[in-house]
Enzyme design. Structure first.
Site, PDB file in Angstrom:
ATOM      1  N   ASN A   1       0.874  -1.187   0.000  1.00 43.26           N
ATOM      2  CA  ASN A   1       0.000   0.000   0.000  1.00 43.26           C
ATOM      3  C   ASN A   1       0.906   1.231   0.000  1.00 43.26           C
ATOM      4  O   ASN A   1       1.553   1.526   1.001  1.00 43.26           O
ATOM      5  CB  ASN A   1      -0.885  -0.024   1.253  1.00 43.26           C
ATOM      6  CG  ASN A   1      -1.693   1.255   1.387  1.00 43.26           C
ATOM      7  OD1 ASN A   1      -1.861   1.999   0.429  1.00 43.26           O
ATOM      8  ND2 ASN A   1      -2.193   1.514   2.594  1.00 43.26           N
ATOM      9  N   TRP A   2       0.919   1.913  -1.115  1.00 41.98           N
ATOM     10  CA  TRP A   2       1.844   3.056  -1.232  1.00 41.98           C
ATOM     11  C   TRP A   2       1.318   4.330  -0.602  1.00 41.98           C
ATOM     12  O   TRP A   2       2.023   5.333  -0.549  1.00 41.98           O
ATOM     13  CB  TRP A   2       2.169   3.309  -2.716  1.00 41.98           C
ATOM     14  CG  TRP A   2       3.063   2.272  -3.319  1.00 41.98           C
ATOM     15  CD1 TRP A   2       3.697   1.252  -2.670  1.00 41.98           C
ATOM     16  CD2 TRP A   2       3.438   2.154  -4.695  1.00 41.98           C
ATOM     17  NE1 TRP A   2       4.439   0.507  -3.547  1.00 41.98           N
ATOM     18  CE2 TRP A   2       4.290   1.044  -4.799  1.00 41.98           C
ATOM     19  CE3 TRP A   2       3.126   2.869  -5.847  1.00 41.98           C
ATOM     20  CZ2 TRP A   2       4.862   0.637  -6.010  1.00 41.98           C
ATOM     21  CZ3 TRP A   2       3.674   2.474  -7.060  1.00 41.98           C
ATOM     22  CH2 TRP A   2       4.536   1.368  -7.136  1.00 41.98           C
ATOM     23  N   LYS A   3       0.077   4.310  -0.166  1.00 40.31           N
ATOM     24  CA  LYS A   3      -0.517   5.508   0.455  1.00 40.31           C
ATOM     25  C   LYS A   3      -0.263   6.732  -0.425  1.00 40.31           C
ATOM     26  O   LYS A   3      -0.268   6.630  -1.640  1.00 40.31           O
ATOM     27  CB  LYS A   3       0.042   5.711   1.866  1.00 40.31           C
ATOM     28  CG  LYS A   3       0.040   4.438   2.700  1.00 40.31           C
ATOM     29  CD  LYS A   3       0.359   4.678   4.139  1.00 40.31           C
ATOM     30  CE  LYS A   3       0.505   3.354   4.844  1.00 40.31           C
ATOM     31  NZ  LYS A   3       0.378   3.425   6.263  1.00 40.31           N
TER      32      LYS A   3
ATOM     33  N   HIS B   1      -9.354   1.405   4.877  1.00 43.38           N
ATOM     34  CA  HIS B   1      -8.048   1.523   5.533  1.00 43.38           C
ATOM     35  C   HIS B   1      -8.185   2.450   6.741  1.00 43.38           C
ATOM     36  O   HIS B   1      -8.926   3.424   6.705  1.00 43.38           O
ATOM     37  CB  HIS B   1      -7.002   2.071   4.540  1.00 43.38           C
ATOM     38  CG  HIS B   1      -5.618   1.978   5.096  1.00 43.38           C
ATOM     39  ND1 HIS B   1      -5.110   2.913   5.970  1.00 43.38           N
ATOM     40  CD2 HIS B   1      -4.639   1.044   4.927  1.00 43.38           C
ATOM     41  CE1 HIS B   1      -3.871   2.553   6.306  1.00 43.38           C
ATOM     42  NE2 HIS B   1      -3.571   1.423   5.697  1.00 43.38           N
TER      43      HIS B   1
ATOM     44  N   GLU C   1      -6.465   4.756   7.880  1.00 41.31           N
ATOM     45  CA  GLU C   1      -6.213   6.186   7.651  1.00 41.31           C
ATOM     46  C   GLU C   1      -7.446   6.846   7.043  1.00 41.31           C
ATOM     47  O   GLU C   1      -7.754   7.998   7.355  1.00 41.31           O
ATOM     48  CB  GLU C   1      -4.960   6.359   6.772  1.00 41.31           C
ATOM     49  CG  GLU C   1      -3.698   6.076   7.577  1.00 41.31           C
ATOM     50  CD  GLU C   1      -2.567   5.443   6.802  1.00 41.31           C
ATOM     51  OE1 GLU C   1      -2.566   5.504   5.567  1.00 41.31           O
ATOM     52  OE2 GLU C   1      -1.665   4.877   7.452  1.00 41.31           O
TER      53      GLU C   1
ATOM     54  N   GLU D   1      -5.542  -5.068  10.445  1.00 38.97           N
ATOM     55  CA  GLU D   1      -4.471  -4.103  10.666  1.00 38.97           C
ATOM     56  C   GLU D   1      -4.731  -3.339  11.966  1.00 38.97           C
ATOM     57  O   GLU D   1      -5.502  -2.367  11.986  1.00 38.97           O
ATOM     58  CB  GLU D   1      -4.422  -3.095   9.517  1.00 38.97           C
ATOM     59  CG  GLU D   1      -4.151  -3.720   8.172  1.00 38.97           C
ATOM     60  CD  GLU D   1      -3.531  -2.699   7.221  1.00 38.97           C
ATOM     61  OE1 GLU D   1      -2.418  -2.941   6.771  1.00 38.97           O
ATOM     62  OE2 GLU D   1      -4.153  -1.664   6.958  1.00 38.97           O
TER      63      GLU D   1
ATOM     64  N   GLY E   1       2.484   1.907  10.626  1.00 38.54           N
ATOM     65  CA  GLY E   1       3.463   2.984  10.482  1.00 38.54           C
ATOM     66  C   GLY E   1       4.178   3.348  11.771  1.00 38.54           C
ATOM     67  O   GLY E   1       4.855   4.370  11.849  1.00 38.54           O
TER      68      GLY E   1
ATOM     69  N   SER F   1       3.321  -2.452  10.261  1.00 36.18           N
ATOM     70  CA  SER F   1       4.778  -2.495  10.467  1.00 36.18           C
ATOM     71  C   SER F   1       5.399  -3.828  10.052  1.00 36.18           C
ATOM     72  O   SER F   1       6.317  -4.325  10.706  1.00 36.18           O
ATOM     73  CB  SER F   1       5.131  -2.158  11.917  1.00 36.18           C
ATOM     74  OG  SER F   1       4.769  -0.817  12.190  1.00 36.18           O
TER      75      SER F   1
ATOM     76  N   GLY G   1       5.019   1.043   4.501  1.00 33.96           N
ATOM     77  CA  GLY G   1       6.376   1.585   4.369  1.00 33.96           C
ATOM     78  C   GLY G   1       7.367   0.667   3.665  1.00 33.96           C
ATOM     79  O   GLY G   1       8.109   1.102   2.771  1.00 33.96           O
TER      80      GLY G   1
HETATM   81  C1  PEP Z   1      -0.671  -0.014   5.734  1.00 33.21           C
HETATM   82  O1  PEP Z   1      -0.560   1.061   5.177  1.00 33.21           O
HETATM   83  O2  PEP Z   1      -1.662  -0.700   5.505  1.00 33.21           O
HETATM   84  C2  PEP Z   1       0.387  -0.459   6.642  1.00 33.21           C
HETATM   85  C3  PEP Z   1       0.239  -1.597   7.237  1.00 33.21           C
HETATM   86  O3  PEP Z   1       1.459   0.381   6.802  1.00 33.21           O
HETATM   87  P1  PEP Z   1       2.879  -0.006   7.463  1.00 33.21           P
HETATM   88  O4  PEP Z   1       3.309  -1.313   6.878  1.00 33.21           O
HETATM   89  O5  PEP Z   1       3.782   1.120   7.091  1.00 33.21           O
HETATM   90  O6  PEP Z   1       2.657  -0.105   8.942  1.00 33.21           O
END
Ligand code: PEP
Length: 251
Positions: free
Chosen positions: A9-11, A96, A98, A168, A174, A213, A235
């Protein structure tokens, strides 16, 4: 037998040029993934979806990070499912954390989007997970159950066999604080049990990912859990070497 799935997931990262540079380096990875029964994909920003889609193998999943549930209309700043289909995008992340925190993405809204995606034969990746406060108050399962039951309300068995769910925990996204594999398995198994209660034995076909993470050095433990079928990675999916290492470490 559920196929493993690694989805980046590049956000809100990468310009179209940067996304193209990444896309052009994926052919070997897709080959490795295919040979090892892993589905591999990325979710670029809306602006980079088309350029990525056009520059990767057809075996690579290119997912949108969101969509609107209406086909068209007065929804400034939104993108519809027909627009995604028009550029051959057939996967979409929904709910998601966010978007839940910054864009008022409710379980009810997620449900409308998921229904619209299935009506268009697309694959939703439905994200659920508890906040830190909810985790500390022991409310994880209550929260996740509500998200699943409302988000997936009134779907058919036939539809959900193509669903992907991503657990998640918000406190792990993150933050560098990844959940232990025991927590990941416990919640993913719990999700599968709810799916079984809602949809019956098709729940065994639904892929459930862990996200939060995930890095090359911790991904393997999650994939060793019976109810974790892959990872949704933010990330660590941005850099091609790290993305490759995530894949190598789960085959
Ligand atoms: C995500 O954006 O879904 C995610 C899990 O981010 P990260 O791996 O950076 O925690």
């Amino acid at each position: 037998m559920r196929r493993k799935l690694l989805l980046g997931n590049w956000k809100m990262n990468k310009t179209s040029k940067e996304a193209l540079t990444f896309a052009k380096q994926t052919d070997e990875l897709v080959k490795i993934a295919k040979e090892n029964n892993v589905d591999l994909g990325v979710a670029p920003t809306y602006l980079s979806l088309q350029i990525v889609k056009e520059n990767v193998s057809c075996d690579m999943i290119v997912a949108s990070q969101n969509c609107h549930f209406e086909d068209y209309g007065a929804f400034t700043g939104e993108i519809s499912i027909p627009m995604l289909k028009d550029i051959d995008i057939s996967w979409c992340i929904i709910g998601h954390s966010e978007r839940r925190s910054y864009d008022n993405e409710t379980d009810e809204k997620c449900n409308k989007k998921i229904k619209a995606l299935f009506a268009n034969k697309m694959v939703p990746v439905y994200c659920v997970g508890e906040t830190l406060t909810q985790f500390e108050n022991g409310q994880t399962k209550e929260v996740v159950e509500r998200q699943i039951r409302i988000g997936l309300k009134d779907l058919t068995k036939d539809e959900v066999k193509n669903l992907v769910v991503a657990y998640e925990p918000v406190w792990s996204i993150g933050t560098g604080k990844n959940a232990s594999k025991e927590i990941a398995e416990d919640v993913c198994k719990f999700i599968r049990d709810i799916l079984c209660d809602m949809f019956g034995e098709v729940s065994e076909d639904i892929r459930i990912l862990y996200g939060g993470s995930v890095k090359p050095d911790n991904i393997k433990q999650y994939l060793s859990c019976p109810d974790v079928d892959g990872a949704l990675v933010g990330g660590a999916s941005l850099n091609i070497d790290s993305y490759k290492q995530l894949l190598i470490n789960i085959i």
